[in-house]
Design a protein around this motif. Sequence first.
Motif, PDB file in Angstrom:
ATOM      1  N   GLU A  53       0.834  -1.206   0.000  1.00 34.30           N
ATOM      2  CA  GLU A  53       0.000   0.000   0.000  1.00 34.30           C
ATOM      3  C   GLU A  53       0.866   1.251   0.000  1.00 34.30           C
ATOM      4  O   GLU A  53       0.560   2.233  -0.680  1.00 34.30           O
ATOM      5  N   LYS A  54       1.955   1.232   0.757  1.00 33.62           N
ATOM      6  CA  LYS A  54       2.871   2.371   0.813  1.00 33.62           C
ATOM      7  C   LYS A  54       3.515   2.590  -0.560  1.00 33.62           C
ATOM      8  O   LYS A  54       3.615   3.735  -1.034  1.00 33.62           O
ATOM      9  N   GLU A  55       3.933   1.535  -1.225  1.00 29.55           N
ATOM     10  CA  GLU A  55       4.537   1.652  -2.555  1.00 29.55           C
ATOM     11  C   GLU A  55       3.517   2.189  -3.563  1.00 29.55           C
ATOM     12  O   GLU A  55       3.844   2.994  -4.427  1.00 29.55           O
ATOM     13  N   ALA A  56       2.267   1.734  -3.450  1.00 32.02           N
ATOM     14  CA  ALA A  56       1.230   2.197  -4.366  1.00 32.02           C
ATOM     15  C   ALA A  56       0.982   3.684  -4.170  1.00 32.02           C
ATOM     16  O   ALA A  56       0.787   4.420  -5.151  1.00 32.02           O
ATOM     17  N   LYS A  57       0.956   4.168  -2.941  1.00 34.44           N
ATOM     18  CA  LYS A  57       0.763   5.592  -2.676  1.00 34.44           C
ATOM     19  C   LYS A  57       1.922   6.405  -3.231  1.00 34.44           C
ATOM     20  O   LYS A  57       1.722   7.491  -3.782  1.00 34.44           O
ATOM     21  N   GLU A  58       3.142   5.893  -3.097  1.00 29.72           N
ATOM     22  CA  GLU A  58       4.293   6.614  -3.606  1.00 29.72           C
ATOM     23  C   GLU A  58       4.264   6.705  -5.126  1.00 29.72           C
ATOM     24  O   GLU A  58       4.673   7.709  -5.708  1.00 29.72           O
TER      25      GLU A  58
END
Length: 61
Positions: A53-58
């Motif tokens: 999820e963090k990678e997708a937001k970035e």
Amino acid sequence: MFEFDQYLGFLAFLTILTMGFWLMIFLMAILPYWIGGSIQEMLKEKKEKKRREKEAKELHS
């Protein structure tokens, strides 16, 4: 001394006692290992999901 019925009763008692003993050993040794592994896998999955999820937001930012 002993009649045949008493002998069978004693053997049944020993059989049940032995099965209970090995069941207790199983529950004390195997189940904690199994439950601990399940919890560890669940925590790994949650950590991986948060990382994705963090990678997708970035990427979207």
